[in-house]
Design a protein around this motif. Structure first.
Motif, PDB file in Angstrom:
ATOM      1  N   LYS A  67       1.026  -1.057  -0.179  1.00  0.00           N
ATOM      2  CA  LYS A  67       0.210  -0.060  -0.211  1.00  0.00           C
ATOM      3  C   LYS A  67       0.564   1.279  -0.336  1.00  0.00           C
ATOM      4  O   LYS A  67       1.006   2.300  -0.998  1.00  0.00           O
ATOM      5  N   ALA A  68       1.788   1.610   0.437  1.00  0.00           N
ATOM      6  CA  ALA A  68       2.490   2.166   0.881  1.00  0.00           C
ATOM      7  C   ALA A  68       3.554   2.050  -0.269  1.00  0.00           C
ATOM      8  O   ALA A  68       3.544   3.971  -0.864  1.00  0.00           O
ATOM      9  N   ASP A  69       4.005   1.469  -1.200  1.00  0.00           N
ATOM     10  CA  ASP A  69       4.802   1.459  -1.906  1.00  0.00           C
ATOM     11  C   ASP A  69       4.011   2.296  -3.271  1.00  0.00           C
ATOM     12  O   ASP A  69       3.704   2.368  -4.076  1.00  0.00           O
ATOM     13  N   ALA A  70       2.138   1.894  -3.659  1.00  0.00           N
ATOM     14  CA  ALA A  70       1.204   1.910  -4.404  1.00  0.00           C
ATOM     15  C   ALA A  70       1.179   3.600  -4.025  1.00  0.00           C
ATOM     16  O   ALA A  70       0.791   4.227  -5.230  1.00  0.00           O
ATOM     17  N   ILE A  71       1.915   4.497  -2.956  1.00  0.00           N
ATOM     18  CA  ILE A  71       1.323   5.659  -3.620  1.00  0.00           C
ATOM     19  C   ILE A  71       2.720   6.420  -3.196  1.00  0.00           C
ATOM     20  O   ILE A  71       3.145   8.040  -2.974  1.00  0.00           O
ATOM     21  N   GLY A  72       3.792   5.977  -3.212  1.00  0.00           N
ATOM     22  CA  GLY A  72       5.080   6.359  -3.864  1.00  0.00           C
ATOM     23  C   GLY A  72       6.082   6.460  -1.939  1.00  0.00           C
ATOM     24  O   GLY A  72       7.028   7.818  -2.607  1.00  0.00           O
ATOM     25  N   ILE A  73       5.433   6.809  -1.468  1.00  0.00           N
ATOM     26  CA  ILE A  73       6.254   6.276  -0.099  1.00  0.00           C
ATOM     27  C   ILE A  73       7.060   5.977   0.298  1.00  0.00           C
ATOM     28  O   ILE A  73       7.339   6.022   1.540  1.00  0.00           O
ATOM     29  N   LYS A  74       6.835   4.627   0.276  1.00  0.00           N
ATOM     30  CA  LYS A  74       7.138   3.277   0.903  1.00  0.00           C
ATOM     31  C   LYS A  74       9.004   3.470   0.777  1.00  0.00           C
ATOM     32  O   LYS A  74       9.095   2.872   2.854  1.00  0.00           O
ATOM     33  N   LYS A  75       9.828   3.818   0.462  1.00  0.00           N
ATOM     34  CA  LYS A  75      10.809   4.266   0.608  1.00  0.00           C
ATOM     35  C   LYS A  75      10.955   5.271   1.796  1.00  0.00           C
ATOM     36  O   LYS A  75      12.354   5.039   3.106  1.00  0.00           O
ATOM     37  N   TYR A  76      10.327   6.354   1.802  1.00  0.00           N
ATOM     38  CA  TYR A  76      10.394   7.326   3.328  1.00  0.00           C
ATOM     39  C   TYR A  76       9.965   6.207   4.654  1.00  0.00           C
ATOM     40  O   TYR A  76      10.580   6.547   5.426  1.00  0.00           O
ATOM     41  N   ILE A  77       9.004   5.463   5.002  1.00  0.00           N
ATOM     42  CA  ILE A  77       8.148   4.517   5.014  1.00  0.00           C
ATOM     43  C   ILE A  77       8.852   4.274   5.998  1.00  0.00           C
ATOM     44  O   ILE A  77       9.520   3.988   7.463  1.00  0.00           O
ATOM     45  N   ASP A  78      10.276   2.943   5.456  1.00  0.00           N
ATOM     46  CA  ASP A  78      10.887   2.070   5.926  1.00  0.00           C
ATOM     47  C   ASP A  78      11.553   3.299   6.880  1.00  0.00           C
ATOM     48  O   ASP A  78      11.860   2.062   7.762  1.00  0.00           O
ATOM     49  N   ILE A  79      11.963   3.839   6.179  1.00  0.00           N
ATOM     50  CA  ILE A  79      13.111   4.449   7.147  1.00  0.00           C
ATOM     51  C   ILE A  79      12.616   5.022   9.420  1.00  0.00           C
ATOM     52  O   ILE A  79      13.550   4.830   9.828  1.00  0.00           O
ATOM     53  N   LEU A  80      10.924   5.465   9.343  1.00  0.00           N
ATOM     54  CA  LEU A  80      10.450   5.802  10.084  1.00  0.00           C
ATOM     55  C   LEU A  80      11.045   3.964  11.484  1.00  0.00           C
ATOM     56  O   LEU A  80      10.322   2.713  11.149  1.00  0.00           O
ATOM     57  N   LYS A  81      10.415   4.574  12.425  1.00  0.00           N
ATOM     58  CA  LYS A  81      10.448   4.031  13.386  1.00  0.00           C
ATOM     59  C   LYS A  81       9.383   2.977  13.493  1.00  0.00           C
ATOM     60  O   LYS A  81       7.726   2.945  12.364  1.00  0.00           O
ATOM     61  N   PRO A  82       9.772   1.575  14.131  1.00  0.00           N
ATOM     62  CA  PRO A  82       8.274   0.328  13.827  1.00  0.00           C
ATOM     63  C   PRO A  82       7.034   1.237  14.088  1.00  0.00           C
ATOM     64  O   PRO A  82       5.396   0.749  14.028  1.00  0.00           O
ATOM     65  N   VAL A  83       7.097   2.461  15.203  1.00  0.00           N
ATOM     66  CA  VAL A  83       5.814   2.074  15.939  1.00  0.00           C
ATOM     67  C   VAL A  83       4.971   2.978  14.752  1.00  0.00           C
ATOM     68  O   VAL A  83       3.603   3.655  14.948  1.00  0.00           O
ATOM     69  N   CYS A  84       5.769   4.340  14.311  1.00  0.00           N
ATOM     70  CA  CYS A  84       5.494   5.218  13.276  1.00  0.00           C
ATOM     71  C   CYS A  84       4.950   3.964  11.711  1.00  0.00           C
ATOM     72  O   CYS A  84       3.657   5.235  11.118  1.00  0.00           O
ATOM     73  N   LYS A  85       5.525   3.373  11.943  1.00  0.00           N
ATOM     74  CA  LYS A  85       5.102   2.600  10.182  1.00  0.00           C
ATOM     75  C   LYS A  85       3.581   1.870  11.000  1.00  0.00           C
ATOM     76  O   LYS A  85       2.223   1.883  10.018  1.00  0.00           O
ATOM     77  N   LYS A  86       3.139   1.463  12.026  1.00  0.00           N
ATOM     78  CA  LYS A  86       1.959   0.755  12.801  1.00  0.00           C
ATOM     79  C   LYS A  86       1.154   2.282  12.475  1.00  0.00           C
ATOM     80  O   LYS A  86      -0.131   1.913  12.223  1.00  0.00           O
ATOM     81  N   LEU A  87       0.933   3.267  13.550  1.00  0.00           N
ATOM     82  CA  LEU A  87       0.131   4.518  13.497  1.00  0.00           C
ATOM     83  C   LEU A  87      -0.430   5.395  11.671  1.00  0.00           C
ATOM     84  O   LEU A  87      -1.046   5.087  11.569  1.00  0.00           O
ATOM     85  N   ILE A  88       0.067   5.105  10.933  1.00  0.00           N
ATOM     86  CA  ILE A  88       0.693   5.532   9.776  1.00  0.00           C
ATOM     87  C   ILE A  88      -0.458   4.263   9.222  1.00  0.00           C
ATOM     88  O   ILE A  88      -1.443   4.334   8.278  1.00  0.00           O
ATOM     89  N   ASP A  89      -0.132   3.316   9.114  1.00  0.00           N
ATOM     90  CA  ASP A  89      -0.534   1.823   8.622  1.00  0.00           C
ATOM     91  C   ASP A  89      -2.109   2.159   9.062  1.00  0.00           C
ATOM     92  O   ASP A  89      -2.974   1.741   8.946  1.00  0.00           O
ATOM     93  N   LEU A  90      -2.373   1.912  10.750  1.00  0.00           N
ATOM     94  CA  LEU A  90      -3.535   2.433  11.515  1.00  0.00           C
ATOM     95  C   LEU A  90      -5.059   2.979  10.905  1.00  0.00           C
ATOM     96  O   LEU A  90      -5.284   3.244  10.002  1.00  0.00           O
TER      97      LEU A  90
END
Length: 176
Positions: A114-137
């Motif tokens: 999903k993150a890759d579909a909008i072109g921000i995956k490479k940026y999200i991958d750098i974030l802390k795990p809690v940020c990844k989870k929050l953004i996903d939810l």
């Protein structure tokens, strides 16, 4: 025509500019809607609604407040979440088969795609795990902050603070 000129033409009611914007953005917008709703037919309907909102509200877009694509994605995300919260959607979910639950469980783990579909995956991958989870939810699964707090078993105020910090960090990375 450059994007700024295209947006200006859209705001002036130019149908050709609107058609071009649809060509440029409809596939990405559909991807976001589908990732939230998991239903092709409904996603197509919401996509049409989103572009009607873009046409009707083009004059409200302000480049000083953010990128045009972000503005469009927010409209799409909000329309998708509004549909999920609607009475008709809730009624349609009452009689789901076991297969649907398997699909829901499998798709909930598909955050990376999903993150890759909008072109921000490479940026999200750098974030802390809690940020990844929050953004996903909050942004891909349509959770409210209250729902995310319950899911993550943390106070609502903490979810709000961390969400703000995570989004600000993501903004900083995108601005670089």
């Amino acid at each position: 025509m450059q994007q700024d000129g295209l947006i200006l033409e859209l705001q002036n009611g130019n149908h050709k500019a609107f058609e071009r914007i649809y060509q440029l953005y409809s596939e990405s917008v559909y991807g976001i809607i589908y990732s939230i709703l998991k239903d092709e037919k409904i996603a197509e309907e919401i996509l049409q609604d989103v572009f009607m909102k873009i046409w009707d509200n083009a004059s409200s877009y302000n480049s000083d407040k953010g990128r045009f694509f972000t503005w469009i994605l927010n409209i799409a995300r909000n329309a998708s979440i509004d549909h999920i919260r609607s009475k008709s959607h809730k009624n349609s979910q009452k009689n789901l088969t076991a297969d649907n639950f398997v699909n829901i469980l499998e798709s909930n783990s598909n955050f990376s795609a999903k993150a890759d579909a909008i072109g921000i995956k490479k940026y999200i991958d750098i974030l802390k795990p809690v940020c990844k989870k929050l953004i996903d939810l909050l942004f891909f699964k349509g959770f409210t902050q209250k729902d995310a707090a319950e899911e993550l078993d943390m106070p609502l105020g903490t979810v709000k603070t961390r969400n703000r910090a995570c989004i600000n960090k993501l903004r900083e990375m995108l601005a670089e």
